[in-house]
Design an enzyme around this catalytic site. Structure first.
Site, PDB file in Angstrom:
ATOM      1  N   TRP A 159      12.543 -67.970  22.011  1.00 40.37           N
ATOM      2  CA  TRP A 159      13.163 -67.729  20.711  1.00 40.37           C
ATOM      3  C   TRP A 159      12.528 -66.779  20.049  1.00 40.37           C
ATOM      4  O   TRP A 159      11.206 -66.683  19.623  1.00 40.37           O
ATOM      5  CB  TRP A 159      13.231 -68.758  19.836  1.00 40.37           C
ATOM      6  CG  TRP A 159      14.332 -69.947  20.410  1.00 40.37           C
ATOM      7  CD1 TRP A 159      15.719 -69.824  20.161  1.00 40.37           C
ATOM      8  CD2 TRP A 159      14.131 -70.881  21.352  1.00 40.37           C
ATOM      9  NE1 TRP A 159      16.248 -71.063  20.675  1.00 40.37           N
ATOM     10  CE2 TRP A 159      15.482 -71.474  21.292  1.00 40.37           C
ATOM     11  CE3 TRP A 159      12.953 -71.427  21.890  1.00 40.37           C
ATOM     12  CZ2 TRP A 159      15.506 -72.744  22.274  1.00 40.37           C
ATOM     13  CZ3 TRP A 159      13.264 -72.499  22.464  1.00 40.37           C
ATOM     14  CH2 TRP A 159      14.532 -73.023  22.752  1.00 40.37           C
ATOM     15  N   HIS A 179      17.486 -71.981  15.883  1.00 41.94           N
ATOM     16  CA  HIS A 179      18.405 -72.870  16.153  1.00 41.94           C
ATOM     17  C   HIS A 179      18.669 -73.941  15.383  1.00 41.94           C
ATOM     18  O   HIS A 179      17.876 -74.012  14.489  1.00 41.94           O
ATOM     19  CB  HIS A 179      18.013 -73.387  17.654  1.00 41.94           C
ATOM     20  CG  HIS A 179      16.720 -74.109  18.013  1.00 41.94           C
ATOM     21  ND1 HIS A 179      16.571 -74.666  19.078  1.00 41.94           N
ATOM     22  CD2 HIS A 179      15.828 -74.225  16.914  1.00 41.94           C
ATOM     23  CE1 HIS A 179      15.239 -75.216  18.772  1.00 41.94           C
ATOM     24  NE2 HIS A 179      14.671 -74.942  17.638  1.00 41.94           N
ATOM     25  N   ARG A 205      17.883 -64.456  15.088  1.00 41.67           N
ATOM     26  CA  ARG A 205      17.076 -64.254  16.180  1.00 41.67           C
ATOM     27  C   ARG A 205      16.702 -62.933  16.169  1.00 41.67           C
ATOM     28  O   ARG A 205      17.584 -61.980  15.980  1.00 41.67           O
ATOM     29  CB  ARG A 205      17.454 -64.753  17.596  1.00 41.67           C
ATOM     30  CG  ARG A 205      17.557 -66.141  17.576  1.00 41.67           C
ATOM     31  CD  ARG A 205      18.131 -66.743  18.791  1.00 41.67           C
ATOM     32  NE  ARG A 205      18.534 -68.165  19.000  1.00 41.67           N
ATOM     33  CZ  ARG A 205      18.862 -68.750  20.010  1.00 41.67           C
ATOM     34  NH1 ARG A 205      19.018 -68.210  21.246  1.00 41.67           N
ATOM     35  NH2 ARG A 205      19.106 -70.019  19.905  1.00 41.67           N
ATOM     36  N   GLN A 219      25.462 -72.133  14.912  1.00 37.55           N
ATOM     37  CA  GLN A 219      25.420 -73.000  15.899  1.00 37.55           C
ATOM     38  C   GLN A 219      25.926 -74.586  15.234  1.00 37.55           C
ATOM     39  O   GLN A 219      26.017 -74.500  13.992  1.00 37.55           O
ATOM     40  CB  GLN A 219      24.206 -73.429  16.446  1.00 37.55           C
ATOM     41  CG  GLN A 219      23.629 -72.357  17.325  1.00 37.55           C
ATOM     42  CD  GLN A 219      22.140 -72.591  18.078  1.00 37.55           C
ATOM     43  OE1 GLN A 219      21.606 -73.501  17.563  1.00 37.55           O
ATOM     44  NE2 GLN A 219      21.907 -71.961  19.141  1.00 37.55           N
ATOM     45  N   VAL A 262      14.504 -81.545  25.560  1.00 33.61           N
ATOM     46  CA  VAL A 262      15.408 -82.571  26.282  1.00 33.61           C
ATOM     47  C   VAL A 262      15.045 -82.674  27.889  1.00 33.61           C
ATOM     48  O   VAL A 262      14.409 -81.902  28.424  1.00 33.61           O
ATOM     49  CB  VAL A 262      17.107 -82.112  26.366  1.00 33.61           C
ATOM     50  CG1 VAL A 262      17.811 -82.045  25.028  1.00 33.61           C
ATOM     51  CG2 VAL A 262      17.087 -80.489  26.941  1.00 33.61           C
ATOM     52  N   ALA A 309      21.955 -84.901  22.942  1.00 29.35           N
ATOM     53  CA  ALA A 309      21.710 -83.405  22.005  1.00 29.35           C
ATOM     54  C   ALA A 309      22.562 -82.451  22.498  1.00 29.35           C
ATOM     55  O   ALA A 309      22.542 -82.324  23.774  1.00 29.35           O
ATOM     56  CB  ALA A 309      20.319 -83.241  21.257  1.00 29.35           C
TER      57      ALA A 309
HETATM   58  C1  FA5 Z   1      19.555 -73.533  21.850  1.00 26.99           C
HETATM   59  O1  FA5 Z   1      19.365 -72.830  20.811  1.00 26.99           O
HETATM   60  C2  FA5 Z   1      19.110 -74.927  21.814  1.00 26.99           C
HETATM   61  N1  FA5 Z   1      18.545 -75.452  20.533  1.00 26.99           N
HETATM   62  C3  FA5 Z   1      20.480 -75.686  22.337  1.00 26.99           C
HETATM   63  C4  FA5 Z   1      20.295 -77.093  22.449  1.00 26.99           C
HETATM   64  C5  FA5 Z   1      20.537 -78.064  21.496  1.00 26.99           C
HETATM   65  C6  FA5 Z   1      19.800 -77.482  23.691  1.00 26.99           C
HETATM   66  C7  FA5 Z   1      19.830 -79.327  21.907  1.00 26.99           C
HETATM   67  C8  FA5 Z   1      19.542 -78.653  24.024  1.00 26.99           C
HETATM   68  C9  FA5 Z   1      19.806 -79.663  23.146  1.00 26.99           C
HETATM   69  P1  FA5 Z   1      20.279 -71.367  23.146  1.00 26.99           P
HETATM   70  O2  FA5 Z   1      19.255 -70.339  22.886  1.00 26.99           O
HETATM   71  O3  FA5 Z   1      20.646 -71.514  24.657  1.00 26.99           O
HETATM   72  O4  FA5 Z   1      19.618 -73.001  23.172  1.00 26.99           O
HETATM   73  O5  FA5 Z   1      21.567 -71.130  22.390  1.00 26.99           O
HETATM   74  C10 FA5 Z   1      22.632 -72.238  22.443  1.00 26.99           C
HETATM   75  C11 FA5 Z   1      23.879 -71.667  22.409  1.00 26.99           C
HETATM   76  O6  FA5 Z   1      23.818 -70.729  21.224  1.00 26.99           O
HETATM   77  C12 FA5 Z   1      24.398 -70.410  23.640  1.00 26.99           C
HETATM   78  O7  FA5 Z   1      24.779 -71.393  24.547  1.00 26.99           O
HETATM   79  C13 FA5 Z   1      25.110 -69.452  22.975  1.00 26.99           C
HETATM   80  O8  FA5 Z   1      26.608 -70.169  22.818  1.00 26.99           O
HETATM   81  C14 FA5 Z   1      24.888 -69.546  21.362  1.00 26.99           C
HETATM   82  N2  FA5 Z   1      23.693 -68.209  21.266  1.00 26.99           N
HETATM   83  C15 FA5 Z   1      22.448 -68.296  21.486  1.00 26.99           C
HETATM   84  N3  FA5 Z   1      21.943 -66.962  21.305  1.00 26.99           N
HETATM   85  C16 FA5 Z   1      22.858 -66.376  20.940  1.00 26.99           C
HETATM   86  C17 FA5 Z   1      22.997 -64.945  20.187  1.00 26.99           C
HETATM   87  N4  FA5 Z   1      22.054 -64.132  20.199  1.00 26.99           N
HETATM   88  N5  FA5 Z   1      24.264 -64.570  19.868  1.00 26.99           N
HETATM   89  C18 FA5 Z   1      25.454 -65.467  19.918  1.00 26.99           C
HETATM   90  N6  FA5 Z   1      25.271 -66.841  20.323  1.00 26.99           N
HETATM   91  C19 FA5 Z   1      24.188 -67.131  20.970  1.00 26.99           C
END
Ligand code: FA5
Length: 341
Positions: A159, A179, A205, A219, A262, A309
């Site tokens: 992140w 997140h 981010r 999210q 997780v 989650a």
């Molecule tokens: C997370 O942020 C984890 N907190 C998710 C999670 C929650 C995992 C609970 C397990 C249990 P990630 O970085 O992959 O994971 O982001 C989750 C989702 O947010 C991605 O699948 C995507 O749909 C969205 N996302 C992430 N980064 C971006 C971005 N820069 N722009 C748009 N959508 C994004």
């Protein structure tokens, strides 16, 4: 001239008669003459109360006050009546066509990301999840430590954090949440199982943007904790979500992924038709079984309870449901784009 009680009644009649005779332009003059603050006739009358003989003063004062109230009310009425009359005249003279339809007022609508966020929450609401909220400016303790990402852990690099430039006790502790997962900890700190909750919100981010990445994203976090919760419950809930969101015909896939909070972890992707006539997968969420340490960090007995989650990317869901090919459209504020939803 000193007024008498009897003369107050005469004043009343005189004033009201003059008021009835006044037209639009005479109205202000009438008010100045009778109710003017400096030397209106009623104002002078009220001032003359003290010149009255002692025994008549109270009665005279009351009568003068009553006159003032009567005239003020009569003035309001006359003003309104003249205004109505004027509108009538305009209408009958044809200057206003009262039969014309009104001009439509432009009104706003919900942003497509907001609409999608609400629809996601509604789907989970029907499955028994309540809604909670958490802060966008978050402590590292919740954003990272509470979800098993200690300082210097390489996973922090997953992140690209926007920190708040403020040191507390020699440490930078405040950030824009990267997140919505810190809310897993926040919810569990305040609620004992059974827990079923969704937490929507903006995340930030430090990210180079492209067609599927923005530096601000939305999210919806989901969390369920209870006795006997299994991976199959997570998949069932996410399949049901995808079916309601995208319809029966959309293909969904899960593949293994790593998140420190997780075990096991998965990502879910939805098929996306490409320009060449094929399809590719677009990842919309990360998910998994809540790590026992995360439960314990929040004071929940992990030998008794398990949980799942997930964190859904709302912009990605909106892109998939409407076939939007570039995430950057959402925050350019181009009305030609926004009016389509
Ligand atoms: C997370 O942020 C984890 N907190 C998710 C999670 C929650 C995992 C609970 C397990 C249990 P990630 O970085 O992959 O994971 O982001 C989750 C989702 O947010 C991605 O699948 C995507 O749909 C969205 N996302 C992430 N980064 C971006 C971005 N820069 N722009 C748009 N959508 C994004």
């Amino acid at each position: 001239m000193t007024a008498t009680i009897e003369s107050i009644e005469e004043l009343r009649q005189e004033a009201l008669a003059a008021l009835q005779a006044a037209d639009e332009s005479g109205l202000e003059a009438w008010r100045a003459e009778w109710l003017g603050r400096q030397d209106g006739r009623v104002t002078l009358l009220l001032r003359s109360v003290r010149d009255q003989p002692q025994e008549q003063r109270a009665q005279f004062g009351a009568a003068a006050n009553a006159l003032k109230n009567t005239l003020e009310e009569a003035f309001q009425e006359r003003q309104e009546a003249l205004r109505q009359q004027q509108l009538q005249d305009l209408a009958t003279s044809g200057a206003i066509d009262v039969t014309l339809p009104g001009r439509p007022q432009p009104h706003g609508r919900l942003h497509p990301v907001t609409q999608t966020q609400r629809d996601i929450i509604e789907v989970f609401g029907e499955m028994g999840f309540r809604v909670a909220e958490g802060p966008e400016v978050e402590w590292a303790k919740y954003n990272f430590d509470g979800v098993r990402i200690p300082e210097d852990h390489p996973a922090r690099d997953m992140w690209d954090t926007i920190w708040v430039d403020k040191e507390i006790g020699g440490r930078r502790d405040m950030l824009l949440r990267t997140h919505t997962s810190p809310n897993q900890v926040r919810v569990m700190e305040h609620q004992a199982p059974p827990i079923r909750v969704v937490v929507p919100g903006k995340c930030y981010r430090q990210e180079a943007t492209d067609a599927t990445h923005e530096w601000m994203l939305t999210q919806v976090e989901g969390l369920a904790v209870d006795e006997g919760i299994r991976m199959s419950d997570l998949k069932g809930v996410l399949y049901e979500f995808a079916r309601r969101m995208f319809g029966q015909d959309r293909e969904i896939t899960f593949h293994h992924s790593y998140f420190p909070f997780v075990e096991p972890g998965v990502e879910m992707a939805v098929d996306w038709p490409t320009a060449e006539g094929g399809t590719r997968w677009v990842e919309i969420l990360g998910a998994g079984m809540v790590h026992p340490e995360v439960l314990e960090n929040a004071g929940i007995d992990s030998s008794r309870y398990t949980g799942f989650a997930f964190g859904i990317g709302v912009e990605r869901v909106a892109m998939l449901r409407w076939g939007i090919d570039d995430i950057r459209h959402f925050y350019h504020n181009d009305l030609r784009f926004l009016r389509q939803f």
